[in-house]
Design a protein around this motif. Sequence first.
Motif, PDB file in Angstrom:
ATOM      1  N   CYS A   1      -4.239  13.842  -3.209  1.00 23.53           N
ATOM      2  CA  CYS A   1      -2.843  14.198  -3.486  1.00 23.53           C
ATOM      3  C   CYS A   1      -2.697  14.763  -4.906  1.00 23.53           C
TER       4      CYS A   1
ATOM      5  N   ARG B   1       6.027   7.474   3.876  1.00 21.48           N
ATOM      6  CA  ARG B   1       5.769   8.664   4.679  1.00 21.48           C
ATOM      7  C   ARG B   1       5.252   9.831   3.849  1.00 21.48           C
ATOM      8  N   SER B   2       5.477   9.801   2.552  1.00 23.49           N
ATOM      9  CA  SER B   2       4.943  10.844   1.681  1.00 23.49           C
ATOM     10  C   SER B   2       4.509  10.200   0.375  1.00 23.49           C
TER      11      SER B   2
ATOM     12  N   THR C   1      10.355   8.732  -4.225  1.00 20.63           N
ATOM     13  CA  THR C   1       9.335   9.516  -3.548  1.00 20.63           C
ATOM     14  C   THR C   1       9.129  10.813  -4.310  1.00 20.63           C
TER      15      THR C   1
END
Length: 111
Positions: free
Chosen positions: A33, A74-75, A92
Motif C-alpha cells: 500500500c 475495507r480500505s 480512512t
Amino acid sequence: MATFARDITDAEFEDQVLNANGLVLVDFWAPWCGPCKAIAPFIERVAQEFQGEISVVKLNVDANPRYSSQLGVRSIPTLMLFRQGAIVQEMTGAPDPKKLVDLLEEALNAP
C-alpha cells in the motif's frame, strides 16, 4: 533506531488493543500500500510524541486478516482509535497530520 509504533498480530490484538487500559491507535496497513508507506514515518512520530499517553500499534491486514475483517476495514490505511476496547474514532486514507494530532489530543482530554 528505536521503533515506537509496534507491529502486532491477530493473536495479540485482543490483549494489546481490546483489553488495553487507555487509548490505543491502530494503523491497519499492508506492505504493498503506497499511502500506508507514505504515512508510516508520520505514524512513527505520533507514536514517539504520544509515548506513555497513547499506545500506537500497526496491524498488517494481509498477514492478519481476522480483526481487520471483523472491524469492517475495507480500505487502507485505516486508523482506529480505541479507548478501553471500544472504537472512539476512525479515519480512512492518509490522514491530515494536524487533524490526527488534534484528534488524539482531544481524546486525551476527554472524560
